[in-house]
Design a protein around this motif. Structure first.
Motif, PDB file in Angstrom:
ATOM      1  N   PHE A  74       0.803  -1.218   0.000  1.00  0.00           N
ATOM      2  CA  PHE A  74       0.000   0.000   0.000  1.00  0.00           C
ATOM      3  C   PHE A  74       0.841   1.276   0.000  1.00  0.00           C
ATOM      4  O   PHE A  74       0.513   2.248  -0.683  1.00  0.00           O
ATOM      5  CB  PHE A  74      -0.940   0.006   1.213  1.00  0.00           C
ATOM      6  N   ASN A 102      -3.575   1.083   5.180  1.00  0.00           N
ATOM      7  CA  ASN A 102      -4.631   2.039   4.863  1.00  0.00           C
ATOM      8  C   ASN A 102      -5.681   2.132   5.962  1.00  0.00           C
ATOM      9  O   ASN A 102      -6.663   2.878   5.843  1.00  0.00           O
ATOM     10  CB  ASN A 102      -5.291   1.691   3.523  1.00  0.00           C
ATOM     11  N   ASP A 108      -4.026  -5.771   4.078  1.00  0.00           N
ATOM     12  CA  ASP A 108      -3.804  -5.127   2.774  1.00  0.00           C
ATOM     13  C   ASP A 108      -3.449  -6.129   1.680  1.00  0.00           C
ATOM     14  O   ASP A 108      -2.398  -6.059   1.044  1.00  0.00           O
ATOM     15  CB  ASP A 108      -2.674  -4.088   2.882  1.00  0.00           C
TER      16      ASP A 108
END
Length: 206
Positions: A74, A102, A108
């Motif tokens: 990410f 996030n 993720d």
């Protein structure tokens, strides 16, 4: 032999892009020849770089004629598992299910539709991580670009992906690897969305 045969079959039956979310540490001459065959017959071959977290790209990603894909997470850093090295063409999102950068409350990973582990009769949407998840991102962008540039050669597709990638965006790409992150919004608007069709015929004996 089965994978090599599949590559050749696809190349001989109209494939424009082949994604291979697979690989290993040893070079197979048979598989290398199949990748070269596809490349020479106008097929873009995209391969996962491997998940050993080392500076050696797996095969067939390291073979001539392959677009080798590393994985990012990410925050656009190279993932802990992604292989790196001079054969890398580009990096793309591969996910990291060990973190939630996030902060959405879930790992993720890259969400994909697949069979349920332990029950292949059932399908589900599950989060995964790996260069096997990064590679299809690149294959998809290659297919979109080919839709607007149908006469492009595999080398021209690779050049388009490379030249339009975001430069110096990846944190710690690894010694020898290029620092280019996949960018998809280039090359114009793809054709109208039309449901794909496929024809399959099988001959059985016995």
């Amino acid at each position: 032999g089965g994978i090599a045969e599949g590559i050749r079959w696809a190349a001989d039956h109209g494939a424009n892009v082949i994604n291979m979310s697979l690989g290993g540490p040893f070079n197979s001459p048979v598989l290398a020849k199949a990748v070269r065959y596809a490349h020479e017959h106008g097929v873009v071959v995209v391969c996962a770089a491997g998940n050993d977290g080392r500076g050696r790209v797996s095969y067939p990603a390291a073979n001539v004629g392959s677009i080798a894909v590393a994985a990012t997470q990410f925050d656009e850093s190279t993932t802990f598992y992604s292989n790196w090295g001079k054969e890398i063409t580009i990096a793309a999102p591969g996910g990291n299910t060990r973190v939630d950068q996030n902060e959405d409350g879930v790992p993720d990973g890259v969400l994909q539709n697949t069979v349920t582990p332990g029950n292949t009769a059932k399908q589900d949407y599950l989060l995964f991580m790996g260069t096997s998840m990064a590679s299809p991102h690149v294959a998809g962008v290659a297919a979109l670009w080919l839709a607007n540039n149908p006469s492009a050669t595999p080398a021209q597709v690779a050049t388009a992906l490379f030249n339009n990638a975001t430069l110096n965006k990846v944190t710690n790409p690894g010694t020898g690897s290029v620092n280019r992150l996949l960018y998809s919004l280039f090359g114009g608007t793809p054709p109208a969305n039309v449901a794909p069709t496929a024809n399959f015929s099988f001959t059985t004996s016995g």
